[in-house]
Scaffold this motif. Structure first.
Motif, PDB file in Angstrom:
ATOM      1  N   GLY A 198      -2.971   2.293 -10.587  1.00  0.00           N
ATOM      2  CA  GLY A 198      -2.942   0.878 -10.070  1.00  0.00           C
ATOM      3  C   GLY A 198      -3.893   0.926  -8.640  1.00  0.00           C
ATOM      4  O   GLY A 198      -5.125   0.325  -8.678  1.00  0.00           O
ATOM      5  N   VAL A 199      -3.514   1.451  -7.571  1.00  0.00           N
ATOM      6  CA  VAL A 199      -4.280   1.703  -6.388  1.00  0.00           C
ATOM      7  C   VAL A 199      -5.539   2.336  -6.569  1.00  0.00           C
ATOM      8  O   VAL A 199      -6.609   2.198  -6.046  1.00  0.00           O
ATOM      9  CB  VAL A 199      -3.437   2.180  -5.312  1.00  0.00           C
ATOM     10  CG1 VAL A 199      -4.150   2.349  -3.901  1.00  0.00           C
ATOM     11  CG2 VAL A 199      -2.226   1.420  -5.077  1.00  0.00           C
TER      12      VAL A 199
ATOM     13  N   SER B 218       1.723  -3.448  -6.537  1.00  0.00           N
ATOM     14  CA  SER B 218       1.421  -2.399  -7.914  1.00  0.00           C
ATOM     15  C   SER B 218       2.874  -1.791  -8.196  1.00  0.00           C
ATOM     16  O   SER B 218       2.887  -1.852  -9.307  1.00  0.00           O
ATOM     17  CB  SER B 218       0.535  -1.256  -7.502  1.00  0.00           C
ATOM     18  OG  SER B 218      -0.771  -2.126  -7.385  1.00  0.00           O
TER      19      SER B 218
ATOM     20  N   SER C 286      -5.769  -3.379  -9.937  1.00  0.00           N
ATOM     21  CA  SER C 286      -4.496  -2.684 -10.258  1.00  0.00           C
ATOM     22  C   SER C 286      -3.625  -2.880 -11.246  1.00  0.00           C
ATOM     23  O   SER C 286      -2.953  -2.047 -11.994  1.00  0.00           O
ATOM     24  CB  SER C 286      -3.798  -2.500  -8.699  1.00  0.00           C
ATOM     25  OG  SER C 286      -2.979  -3.653  -8.480  1.00  0.00           O
TER      26      SER C 286
END
Length: 723
Positions: free
Chosen positions: A355-356, A536, A631
């Motif tokens: 995600g990040v 996220s 993300s």
């Protein structure tokens, strides 16, 4: 411990204030916002003669009359925070215009040091300024400096320490505004004196001048705290205003401005300024502008500059992007090997890393983009863009000042709609301001850039710069067309004229470029590591729970056992079969989750635009913040990965997915570019417009428009491309 000395840097836009700030503070600075206001506040520290100095970079302003949010912020800081010294950064090559603000500092009675910046530019234009005489006439220290090179800055800081050490708050300067206004100010004195709470904060005569100028903030404060005295004061201002209208055909604020300029000219003509030659030749900036702002060549040059910006960005950022992609892939593989299967492992890999990490993977592109924009901004070219766009904006029913909110929102690349919406405050016409508020979110802000880069890189990798350039042109064209529609329907009204000052061209300093690039990149990274991380994880939970019912979980367990029993002799075939079962189970788990159910429900409508249920999940997250789209896509396609044993980038996953193709990518791009603004922008629109109705209109209108556009692109593209 010796207290820290606080100085405020003030001055006109493009006077070199930020260059001086960067020279003084270097890396010892941080950027935030003034409390409750989305106007950038820069603060840093420097050391001089063993004393620590706190430096505040105030917004650039031409005046201290609260016509814009920048002027209001600068004035409130000077009055409420009371810095030890105000350093007024003055453009020496445009002395008369810049001293207008200096006069207002003198009238306000703040401890003042005037920094005569760009003294070298003035000398090249044949202008010599006698700083000692100017200091004697104004009664404050005047120090010539060149902020770019640092020349004279030490002497300026010496003067600052001397003024601070004196510890005397100067008496406000007394400027005459002619017999009529001076008499009016005398008549208003008893009522102003009665407003004790206000005179404890503001100089008495200064209050009277602001009331005559019809300063909205001062008028409101006077009426709120002392309504009876306020009524008499407002009535007196109205009477003198009518008198001036009948006798001179002007308003009090015009008379006040004329007398201030008269005061400045009287000082300049007392041997302060001498000219070596008559300034009738074209300066270098003027010569360049004859070409760069030409009616025909100007827009073509602007398009070429923009295309070069994107070419530079994608050409030189590709290698570090690959490095980051490989780094996060290694981290994901390492975590996969270290942690046992379970929810925690899924959270770390799919929620955090995929995600990040997907957002951080675009940091090199963002950094190169911001560096290019900093070059355009610091060189003075961005102001020319605003000047050239003015003619186009008038055609579409907008004010020329709307150009800057568009550019701030991402009209060149990488801005943010929130300060763009706030910047619309400078527009006087309510209808032009509203049209600007509703259309600036169409710009490709910094939050949209990673999404655009992701999809363009996945499906149009051979022409990334070209497609980003076209996306920028499309954003401008759509925004202006929507503005025209609004101005012809719900926001009818005539356009008002536009005047702006073009700063001279300058060579940007490497230090200034690096500081500006890092500031904006760090803001992006900080948002990715905080807000986007939280969203996220929340979306990961929505895409993970509830788990499959027991009977379905048991079905896949039995299917794996049966496959292992029947294909034990064929190791390669067994691994492939188990991979398919794992992928099928992951897909069903995702469909069964809260987010999956929402996405599947919306797919009944979104399929008309070629958008599948997993992409729907990401688009829902985009209502909170557009960065979340990347993300969330990373998480969605990680949880339902086509080949779980192979770690590939999100771009490759999308490219291999059967639900995606170039036509779908274009439709999704169009939808993301134009659908509802992020939540923070919506709140700002509501606050600036004074009504949640306009904020709701922005969300609904933008989303419906974006969906119709996406459907048209997909349906037409499907006929041409997928035939």
């Amino acid at each position: 411990m010796e207290p820290v000395l606080t100085i405020a840097l003030a001055g006109n836009p493009n006077a070199g204030k930020t260059t001086l700030f960067n020279h003084l503070t270097g890396a010892r600075q941080h950027v935030g916002n003034y409390p409750g206001i989305t106007v950038e506040q820069k603060e840093g520290y420097c050391l001089h003669q063993g004393k620590e100095v706190r430096v505040i970079d105030l917004p650039g302003t031409y005046s201290l009359t609260a016509y814009s949010v920048e002027e209001l912020v600068a004035r409130d800081f000077l009055i409420n925070e009371r810095p030890d010294v105000v350093v007024d950064v003055v453009d020496s090559s445009n002395l008369e215009r810049n001293l207008y603000l200096s006069c207002q500092f003198l009238e306000l009675g703040v401890p003042l040091v005037i920094a005569l910046n760009m003294i070298d530019v003035a000398e090249k234009r044949g202008v010599t300024i006698n700083a000692e005489k100017l200091s004697a006439r104004l009664g404050v220290p005047v120090v010539p400096i060149i902020a770019r090179s640092g020349k004279g800055v030490e002497e300026m800081l010496d003067a600052v320490l001397a003024v601070a050490a004196a510890g005397i708050r100067p008496q406000p300067a007394f400027l005459s505004y002619g017999a009529d206004l001076d008499q009016a100010l005398t008549d208003m004195t008893p009522d102003i004196t009665a407003c004790a709470d206000l005179t404890a904060v503001y100089p008495q005569r200064w209050l009277g001048v602001k009331l005559l100028e019809n300063d909205e903030q001062i008028v409101d404060k006077t009426m709120e705290t002392y309504p009876e005295a306020g009524k008499r004061l407002i009535a007196r201002c109205g009477t003198i205003g009518q008198h001036l209208q009948h006798t001179l055909g002007v308003y009090p604020e015009a008379v006040i401005a004329d007398h201030r300029y008269g005061y400045i000219k009287s000082i300049i003509h007392q041997g302060v300024v001498t000219r070596k030659f008559v300034a009738d030749r074209l300066y270098a900036s003027d010569k360049i502008d004859k070409v760069v702002t030409h009616r025909v060549l100007g827009p073509l040059i602007m398009a070429g500059v923009l295309y070069c910006l994107y070419t530079f960005t994608f050409s030189y950022s590709s290698v570090p992007v690959e490095w980051l992609t490989e780094f996060f892939a290694l981290v994901s593989k390492g975590v996969d090997m270290l942690l046992p299967d379970g929810p925690f492992k899924s959270l770390i890999i799919s929620g955090v890393i995929d995600g990040v990490g997907g957002v951080f993977g675009f940091v090199p592109i963002i950094m190169f983009m911001f560096f290019g924009i900093a070059v355009l901004e610091d060189s003075g070219y961005l102001a020319r863009v605003a000047f050239m766009m003015d003619r186009i904006f008038h055609f579409f029913g907008l004010h020329g000042s709307s150009v800057m909110p568009f550019i701030i929102s991402g009209g060149i690349a990488g801005g943010c709609a929130v300060p763009g919406v706030m910047a619309a405050r400078t527009l006087r016409s309510p209808k032009e301001r509203m049209a600007t508020l509703l259309t600036v979110p169409f710009m490709n802000c910094g939050a949209k850039l990673p999404v655009l880069t992701l999809l363009i890189g996945a499906f149009f990798s051979d022409h990334q710069a070209r497609y980003m350039f076209l996306a920028t042109l499309a954003a401008w064209l759509i925004a202006l067309c929507v503005a025209k529609i609004l101005r012809l329907t719900v926001l009818k009204g005539a356009s008002t004229p536009f005047v702006m000052e073009l700063p001279p061209y300058r060579f940007p300093t490497l230090k200034g470029l690096l500081i500006h690039t890092w500031e904006r990149t760090w803001q992006y990274m900080k948002k990715a590591g905080t807000v986007i991380l939280g969203i996220s994880i929340l979306i990961w939970a929505m895409m993970t729970y509830p788990q499959l019912p027991d009977n379905r979980a048991a079905h896949y367990t039995g299917l794996r056992q049966e496959t292992q029993r029947t294909m034990a002799a064929d190791e390669a075939g067994l691994a492939e079969a188990l991979g398919r079962i794992k992928t099928e189970e992951a897909q069903e788990k995702l469909r069964n989750s809260f987010a999956g159910r929402i996405g599947v429900t919306l797919e009944q409508v979104s399929r008309w635009a070629g958008i599948d249920w997993r992409t729907n999940i990401a688009l829902i997250g985009g209502f909170a913040a557009k960065e979340v789209i990347v993300s969330t896509l990373g998480t969605a396609y990680s949880l339902g990965e086509v080949d779980p044993e192979e770690t590939v980038s999100l771009q490759e996953r999308l490219n291999k997915d059967p639900n995606w193709n170039p036509v779908v990518a274009l439709a999704v791009l169009a939808f993301i570019m134009f659908y509802s603004p992020c939540f923070v922008t919506v709140v700002c629109i509501a606050r600036e417009s004074g009504s949640w109705k306009w904020a709701a209109f922005s969300m609904l209108f933008n989303t419906i428009f974006a969906f119709v556009l996406a459907v048209a692109i997909y349906q037409i593209g499907a006929l041409l491309y997928l035939r």
